[in-house]
Design an enzyme around this catalytic site. Structure first.
Site: not given
Ligand code: NAD
Length: 322
Positions: A269, A288
């Site tokens: 990420e 996220h």
């Protein structure tokens, strides 16, 4: 109350105190020094390692807190996770150093459940594609999939799984769950049917992941798992990216075996912009963002602050993990 003016606290979630400035004010008034994340992202192990020396408390976001980072923890008493998952913390290394680890269970559950349902409907009705096409001057006719009468499978029936089930009740769908720690009678009290994993996987039209990342669950959604899913089903992941074998998911989505997937979390990420999953039209992605709401940020912030200060004062924290 014990004076904490000798204490330095590292705070890395960039949203800490964003919606309630009293969080930062209260922390700054309680301790001698607060260091905030100098970046706008979760920290790497090297970045944590550089900031930890001299810190007594650490309110932690999604940073990599591995053994190497903890070697620099020369004064650390507590890592207070701002969230639930502790998969990025080397819990054994923390335990060996006598560092208490806490988290904030349930604080973000309703918000993650809301995003999960948003993603289910966005997939079922092709909302992102419909939005883009309509704004581009087209007037397409998509045939969506109703949730009504369908089977939703929830893998993991903890705080988020239960909040998702509760919110799904109004959609008149059949809800199945698999969770090894939840008894069928308990699931029934939530109007949800407990079933073995293989049945949930095979029967769900919408399969949603709500379990933690552990050595046992890493890569669990692999080619074999995907081949056992109902043809044309949707997969939703708001738990952890590493639960899924990305190559196998790309294959299942391009072959048409799965109708679509919605992903809030990724193994890396942010993901590489060239990642094949970001190129597929039947994939919806979010950054996220499950816990990024006013309510969740406040609840995680107060929970992490309370437990961080409790440990520094020598008191018992409310939600101790290690
Ligand atoms: P929780 O601890 O309340 O519930 C997790 C449940 O998963 C437990 O009941 C556990 O028994 C179950 N479980 C463990 N192993 C399993 C397995 N092999 N198969 C099925 N179930 C299993 O946690 P929660 O608050 O519901 O959160 C779940 C996960 O969601 C967290 O671990 C975290 O990784 C993720 N999360 C993501 C976001 C986000 O922003 N997208 C936010 C919060 C949490």
């Amino acid at each position: 109350m014990k004076d904490l003016k000798h204490c330095r606290v590292l705070v890395t979630p960039t949203s800490f105190g964003k919606h309630d400035p009293r969080l930062r004010a209260e922390l700054e008034a309680a301790v001698g020094e607060v260091i905030y994340n100098p970046t706008d992202q979760p920290l790497s192990s090297d970045e944590v390692r550089a900031l930890l020396p001299g810190c007594h408390g650490y309110i932690a976001g999604l940073d990599v807190i591995d053994r190497a980072a903890l070697e620099a923890a020369d004064a650390l008493k507590v890592i207070a996770r701002y969230g639930v998952g502790v998969d990025r913390i080397d819990l054994e290394a923390a335990r060996a150093r006598g560092i208490v680890v806490t988290n904030t269970p349930s604080a973000n559950a309703a918000s993650v459940a809301e995003l999960t349902i948003g993603l289910m409907i966005a997939l079922a009705r092709s909302i992102p594609t419909a939005d883009a096409a309509t704004k581009a001057g087209q007037w397409p006719r998509f045939t969506g999939v109703a949730l009504e009468g369908k089977t939703v499978g929830l893998i993991g029936f903890g705080s988020i799984g239960q909040q998702t089930a509760r919110r799904l009740q109004g959609f008149d769908c059949h809800i199945l769950t698999y969770d090894p720690a939840v008894a069928p009678e308990v699931a029934r009290t939530h109007q949800v049917e407990w079933a073995p994993l293989e049945e949930v996987v095979a029967q769900a039209d919408f399969l949603s992941l709500h379990l933690p990342l552990t050595p046992a669950t890493r890569g669990m959604v692999n080619a074999d798992f995907l081949a056992r899913m109902k043809p044309g089903a949707f997969l939703i992941n708001t738990a952890r990216g590493e639960l899924i074998d990305d190559d196998a998911l790309v294959e299942a989505l391009t072959s048409g075996r799965l109708r679509g997937a919605a992903l809030d979390v990724f193994s890396r990420e942010p993901p590489d912009p060239r990642h094949p999953l970001l190129k597929l039209p039947n994939v919806i992605v979010t950054p996220h963002a499950g816990a990024h709401t006013d309510a969740a940020m406040n609840a995680m912030g107060w929970g992490a602050l309370r437990d961080c200060l409790a440990v520094l004062r020598g008191e018992t924290p409310q939600h101790r993990v290690v």
